[in-house]
Write an enzyme that holds these catalytic residues in place. Structure first.
Site, PDB file in Angstrom:
ATOM      1  N   GLU A  56     -84.205 -48.774  31.508  1.00  0.00           N
ATOM      2  CA  GLU A  56     -84.596 -49.123  30.142  1.00  0.00           C
ATOM      3  C   GLU A  56     -84.106 -48.059  29.167  1.00  0.00           C
ATOM      4  O   GLU A  56     -84.693 -46.975  29.088  1.00  0.00           O
ATOM      5  CB  GLU A  56     -86.122 -49.270  30.007  1.00  0.00           C
ATOM      6  CG  GLU A  56     -86.712 -50.452  30.740  1.00  0.00           C
ATOM      7  CD  GLU A  56     -88.191 -50.656  30.414  1.00  0.00           C
ATOM      8  OE1 GLU A  56     -88.679 -50.059  29.431  1.00  0.00           O
ATOM      9  OE2 GLU A  56     -88.849 -51.420  31.156  1.00  0.00           O
ATOM     10  N   GLU A 102     -93.227 -48.734  36.239  1.00  0.00           N
ATOM     11  CA  GLU A 102     -93.723 -47.526  35.577  1.00  0.00           C
ATOM     12  C   GLU A 102     -95.050 -47.039  36.160  1.00  0.00           C
ATOM     13  O   GLU A 102     -95.890 -46.487  35.441  1.00  0.00           O
ATOM     14  CB  GLU A 102     -93.851 -47.767  34.064  1.00  0.00           C
ATOM     15  CG  GLU A 102     -92.512 -48.051  33.392  1.00  0.00           C
ATOM     16  CD  GLU A 102     -92.605 -48.188  31.883  1.00  0.00           C
ATOM     17  OE1 GLU A 102     -93.666 -48.602  31.391  1.00  0.00           O
ATOM     18  OE2 GLU A 102     -91.621 -47.866  31.199  1.00  0.00           O
TER      19      GLU A 102
END
Length: 775
Positions: free
Chosen positions: A262, A190
């Site tokens: 995710e 991320e």
């Protein structure tokens, strides 16, 4: 198929088995080839739909792994995804831990034995609501260190650890090309979310490209991915999506597949928050839309959340439970209807694999209704999605048939004629889990003894690790080897006097002692973590001692420059304020401060209940114990509940502290912290966008209740047929006589048949039988 062919061949020609076994052995040596194109991962030459789920090995126990993986496979999953936990594997520089729950090779072998794939997310920054985002605090001790930026100290340590993990897994032949289960690897995590907030775009860009180059240099033989890296994407990685919904997201390059690393099945829990629940209907809606819009690999984060044992929870203020409202609950039970509803979806998607990954497609968009038709040869498959959250829609296909699609749902028609699945129509059972004492008198059977925490050595400023004429930052000073750091000083005063002690701290918690007496305690509200303690104190004539105990409750794990968020009484000020004039009488900030991390019981390992310490305990079966007394050790023995159902400790009545069973750290407890009353506790409707932050929250439970009352005691921590020992370190003051043990199982199950011809199935768990059925 290879395992079947020798049996058939043996019936016809007894000489063939040796040749076939040789072929099988050759296939095992050659391994699995993993490539990709714009539509999918290509595994051994075949485009594949991959359904994956996250299970983190240190958030459960090795004894739980086979059962969790088996349930994941039976739920229709092809792969298990996991992070790698740097600060768990290297708690001190160049000292490694691959034992017990950190036996990463054993975990991947369990996945391999189950016949599943694996996705390896090395990071080694992971976020994951894990302490410090997985980065070791000892990195702070290295000169010139800048976390996750282009600098030699960080990149050297990151490459050293990455290489260590890769080499360990290569040695065990865990990568697909070696015949192992790992089909994808991830580097960083991320980073795209924070690149623009680091105040150095050039360094950030150089770092992320260095990460990709370093990773590919490892020669693992499978593709590398980077999640949430939508800008400045290195050319030799696949960028992927994280979030509640990823149907409208597409990768930056046209030659890579659409991957969702995710899909958040719920949300994590903080000590001041209620429990978040994401409905089975909404998750199924998001997954169906993802595959409608050319998705090929989707991973549930989490499929099993588990437990933040020990000091592993991040935050700050992340709870010990990491249940995440996942399809398998914290203890490994199947959560219905989420598990079964998604399993039904997986079966339908797998039946359409070839046409979804090879077929031509056409999207027809009508306001908030979308229809996608896939065609291949003479076959077709259709998706109809309705994103209205307040009304159903009628959609007529080119076959002439009209279909009613409920609000906020997707209908899947594998033949463009008959609806095989609708995300809003649940046909699996709903299970109501209950926690119940195995024996009603279990609380009475706990015989408690107690021992005061030895605070005396810390009530003066002598015998510290070092001294400094300034107030230091806690993480860098303690190396995060304990939640606790003592700041101690002394000064001469000519006569008795009363002042107000003022301490400015960056938290998370503070206890103040003056001349050996506890004069104040305070913790920060979740979010700011900067607060001021002001408490009246009495000084005597002569030397006076001030001892300040600062405590952390999980370190920050996310955000730009998160590692720079301070903890402890860094900079202060610490001062004595005149109670009459309200002005500073003494500023002690630059006094000579003595520092020592931890408590005496941590050094003595009181939680292990060593024979040498047993004479220090008081009370017992016929004795009484003090309650609501801060800084106290408690101990009791108990028999393990019978059966195989998960066991939890009910710690209602305690304040804040740590609990161990047979020397195993279950984690921090804080049942005295009550969850806030938030608007989402009063409504739950699967229709509409699910959020975990901001306005519009829904489907919350546990408002105005203890944030976490129950704490998982894995069966492998217990000894059957002999006494088990529970040890509590009660920091804040509580009543251990209210502690209880429960087992967790299905108490009731229900299912709905909505249409003529629908079939329903009901089942209990752990071998229990159905006692009655009501219609």
């Amino acid at each position: 198929s290879l395992s079947i062919r020798p049996l058939l061949a043996m019936e016809r020609a007894p000489l063939l088995p040796l040749l076939l076994l040789a072929a099988v052995a050759l296939a095992a040596v050659s391994g699995t080839e993993v490539a990709y194109n714009d539509r999918a991962l290509v595994i051994d030459g075949e485009r594949r739909i991959v359904i994956s789920g996250s299970i983190h090995y240190p958030r459960s126990t090795p004894e739980m792994w086979p059962d969790l993986i088996r349930k994941a496979k039976e739920g229709g999953l092809d792969a298990i995804e996991t992070y790698v936990f740097w600060n768990g594997h290297e708690p001190r520089r160049r000292e490694y831990n691959f034992e017990g729950s950190y036996d990463i090779v054993r975990f991947f072998k369990e996945i391999q034995d189950a016949g599943m794939y694996a996705i390896l997310r090395i990071g080694p920054y992971i976020c994951g609501e894990w302490n410090y985002g997985g980065l070791p605090a000892w990195l702070r001790e290295i000169s010139g260190m800048q976390f996750r930026m282009h600098n030699h100290p960080f990149e050297r340590e990151m490459e050293t650890f990455t290489t260590l993990i890769v080499d360990k897994l290569k040695e065990a032949k865990m990568f697909a090309g070696q015949g192992g289960p790992i089909i994808l690897s991830q580097i960083e995590n991320e980073y795209g979310n924070i690149m623009g907030k680091l105040n150095n775009n050039e360094s950030a860009s150089e770092y992320i490209h260095w990460c990709a180059a370093m990773a590919n240099k490892q020669n693992v033989g499978v593709p590398w991915i980077m999640c949430q890296q939508d800008d400045d994407v290195p050319s030799n990685v696949i960028n992927t999506c994280n979030g509640f919904y990823c149907h409208d997201w597409f990768p930056k390059r046209a030659d890579i597949p659409k991957i969702w690393t995710e899909n958040w099945t719920g949300w994590f829990k903080a000590w001041d928050k209620p429990d978040f629940h994401r409905s089975a209907e909404d998750i199924a809606f998001s997954v169906a839309m993802f595959f409608q819009k050319r998705g090929s690999l989707q991973n549930y984060y989490m499929y099993h959340g588990g437990t933040n044992f020990g000091r592993t929870s991040g935050g700050p203020y992340i709870t010990t439970s990491y249940d995440y409202d996942a399809p398998l609950d914290e203890y490994g039970n199947i959560r219905q209807p989420k598990y079964g509803h998604l399993k039904d979806l997986h079966n339908v998607l797998k039946s359409m694999e070839k046409i979804l990954l090879h077929g031509d497609y056409k999207d027809t968009n009508m306001s908030s209704t979308n229809m996608t038709k896939y065609t291949l040869d003479n076959s077709s498959a259709c998706f109809i999605s309705n994103k209205f959250d307040d009304k159903e829609v009628n959609v007529t296909l080119d076959t002439g048939a009209t279909h009613v699609v409920p609000a906020w749902s997707v209908s899947i028609l594998p033949d463009c004629k008959t609806v095989a699945y609708n995300s809003a129509k649940i046909k699996t059972q709903t299970s109501v889990m209950v926690k119940r004492p195995e024996v009603e008198t279990v609380r009475e059977s706990l015989a408690w003894s107690w021992m005061p925490v030895n605070l005396q050595p810390f009530m003066t400023d002598e015998k510290g690790n070092f001294r400094k004429n300034e107030l230091l930052e806690q993480i860098a000073t303690s190396g995060d080897q304990s939640d606790y750091l003592w700041y101690r000083t002394s000064f001469e005063h000519k006569e008795e006097a009363t002042y107000k002690l003022h301490v400015n701290t960056t938290g998370h918690e503070l206890y103040a002692f003056v001349n050996g007496k506890l004069v104040g305690k305070q913790h920060s509200p979740n979010g700011g973590f900067v607060f001021q303690m002001e408490t009246p104190v009495k000084l005597h004539s002569g030397k006076n001692y001030i001892s300040l105990l600062s405590a952390t409750i999980g370190l920050k794990n996310y955000g730009a420059l998160f590692e720079m968020m301070p903890a402890g009484i860094v900079g202060g000020p610490v001062k004595l304020v005149d109670t009459v004039t309200n002005t500073t009488a003494y500023d002690l900030s630059n006094s000579s401060w003595s520092y020592k991390a931890g408590l005496a019981g941590e050094y003595r390992e009181t939680h292990l209940d060593k024979a040498d310490d047993r004479s220090q305990w008081s009370g017992g079966l016929n004795g009484t114990i003090p309650v609501h007394r801060p800084f106290t050790w408690y101990k009791a023995t108990f028999e393990a509940p019978a059966g195989e159902e998960p066991v939890v400790a009910d710690l209602l009545g305690l304040g804040k502290g740590v609990v161990w069973v047979n020397g195993n750290n279950l984690g921090r407890y804080w049942p005295s912290y009550v969850a806030a009353d938030m608007g989402g506790c009063k409504q739950c409707d699967y229709r509409g966008t699910f959020k975990a932050e901001g306005d519009g929250l829904k489907c919350l439970t546990g408002c105005n209740e203890p944030s976490q009352r129950f704490y998982h005691v894995p069966r492998s921590f217990l000894k059957a047929g002999e006494p088990n020992t529970m040890v509590l370190f009660e920091e804040a003051g509580g009543d251990p006589t209210r502690v209880n043990l429960h087992t967790v199982a299905v108490g009731a199950a229900c299912a709905e048949a909505a249409e003529v011809g629908d079939q329903v199935a009901l089942a209990c768990s752990h071998g229990r039988t159905i006692s009655s059925v009501d219609v």
